[in-house]
Enzyme design. Structure first.
Site, PDB file in Angstrom:
ATOM      1  N   TYR A  22      68.011  84.879-111.784  1.00  0.00           N
ATOM      2  CA  TYR A  22      69.298  84.454-111.184  1.00  0.00           C
ATOM      3  C   TYR A  22      70.048  83.441-111.747  1.00  0.00           C
ATOM      4  O   TYR A  22      71.016  82.984-111.362  1.00  0.00           O
ATOM      5  CB  TYR A  22      68.939  84.517-109.699  1.00  0.00           C
ATOM      6  CG  TYR A  22      68.348  85.861-109.039  1.00  0.00           C
ATOM      7  CD1 TYR A  22      68.786  86.936-109.066  1.00  0.00           C
ATOM      8  CD2 TYR A  22      67.086  85.539-108.522  1.00  0.00           C
ATOM      9  CE1 TYR A  22      68.237  87.956-108.631  1.00  0.00           C
ATOM     10  CE2 TYR A  22      66.432  86.626-108.001  1.00  0.00           C
ATOM     11  CZ  TYR A  22      67.140  87.899-108.050  1.00  0.00           C
ATOM     12  OH  TYR A  22      66.589  88.925-107.113  1.00  0.00           O
ATOM     13  N   HIS A  95      75.330  92.822-107.487  1.00  0.00           N
ATOM     14  CA  HIS A  95      73.894  92.293-107.853  1.00  0.00           C
ATOM     15  C   HIS A  95      74.191  91.477-108.897  1.00  0.00           C
ATOM     16  O   HIS A  95      74.903  91.669-109.927  1.00  0.00           O
ATOM     17  CB  HIS A  95      72.751  93.103-108.213  1.00  0.00           C
ATOM     18  CG  HIS A  95      72.789  94.101-106.828  1.00  0.00           C
ATOM     19  ND1 HIS A  95      72.191  93.747-105.540  1.00  0.00           N
ATOM     20  CD2 HIS A  95      73.042  95.311-106.474  1.00  0.00           C
ATOM     21  CE1 HIS A  95      72.231  94.418-104.783  1.00  0.00           C
ATOM     22  NE2 HIS A  95      73.067  95.524-105.056  1.00  0.00           N
TER      23      HIS A  95
HETATM   24  C1  DQA Z   1      69.895  90.970-105.963  1.00  0.00           C
HETATM   25  C2  DQA Z   1      68.916  91.837-106.234  1.00  0.00           C
HETATM   26  C3  DQA Z   1      67.893  92.307-104.984  1.00  0.00           C
HETATM   27  O1  DQA Z   1      67.016  93.215-105.301  1.00  0.00           O
HETATM   28  C4  DQA Z   1      67.476  91.176-104.775  1.00  0.00           C
HETATM   29  O2  DQA Z   1      66.608  91.189-103.502  1.00  0.00           O
HETATM   30  C5  DQA Z   1      68.012  89.906-104.492  1.00  0.00           C
HETATM   31  C6  DQA Z   1      68.933  89.709-105.444  1.00  0.00           C
HETATM   32  C7  DQA Z   1      70.691  90.290-107.218  1.00  0.00           C
HETATM   33  O3  DQA Z   1      71.706  89.877-106.987  1.00  0.00           O
HETATM   34  O4  DQA Z   1      70.388  90.723-108.251  1.00  0.00           O
HETATM   35  O5  DQA Z   1      67.790  89.128-103.443  1.00  0.00           O
HETATM   36  O6  DQA Z   1      70.734  91.260-105.024  1.00  0.00           O
END
Ligand code: DQA
Length: 136
Positions: A22, A95
């Site tokens: 992230y 995402h």
């Molecule tokens: C997410 C992907 C999801 O699977 C994960 O649980 C997250 C972040 C993303 O931004 O890539 O918390 O939403």
């Protein structure tokens, strides 16, 4: 144009958790960049780890579009899905990571079918791309 950016569960830990997935920027820093990008628009930011609060925010939204990263709720929250279905405001699912390149349980979204579209895999730019989609 008024855009509402909603981040769900654990997104408040962005910049601290799983940095290789992230990135190292905090959610506040990312939101600041989004705000600069959309300087001609009105942006509101909301984050909650609580499913019901996210539903409430969707229900009461008065904006042109919602950009929603529901985090893990994406994969199983029928409550958030029903909240999206309950309102006329279009929602784009977002995402940061490419969930399809990750664990199998992340390949399913119960939200996508009731969203206007889905943007994923572009890191923090996923939010910007999703916001831009409302201007097309
Ligand atoms: C997410 C992907 C999801 O699977 C994960 O649980 C997250 C972040 C993303 O931004 O890539 O918390 O939403």
């Amino acid at each position: 144009m008024k855009l509402l950016f909603i981040n769900g569960v654990n997104l408040n830990m962005t910049g601290e958790r799983e940095k290789s997935v992230y990135g190292g920027q905090t959610l506040a820093e990312i939101n600041e960049e989004i705000k600069k990008h959309f300087s001609d628009d009105e942006c509101e930011f909301f984050q909650s780890n609580i499913e019901g609060e996210i539903c409430g925010k969707i229900q009461s939204a008065k904006c042109d579009g919602i950009i929603l990263n529901a985090g893990a709720y994406t994969h199983y929250s029928i409550a958030i899905r029903d909240a999206i279905s309950s309102v006329k405001t279009p929602v784009v699912e977002v995402h940061m990571s490419n969930v399809h390149a990750r664990e199998e349980f992340r390949h399913t979204s119960v939200l996508s079918a009731v969203c206007k579209g889905v943007i994923l895999g572009f890191g923090k730019n996923s939010y910007i791309l999703a916001g831009e989609s409302f201007k097309l």
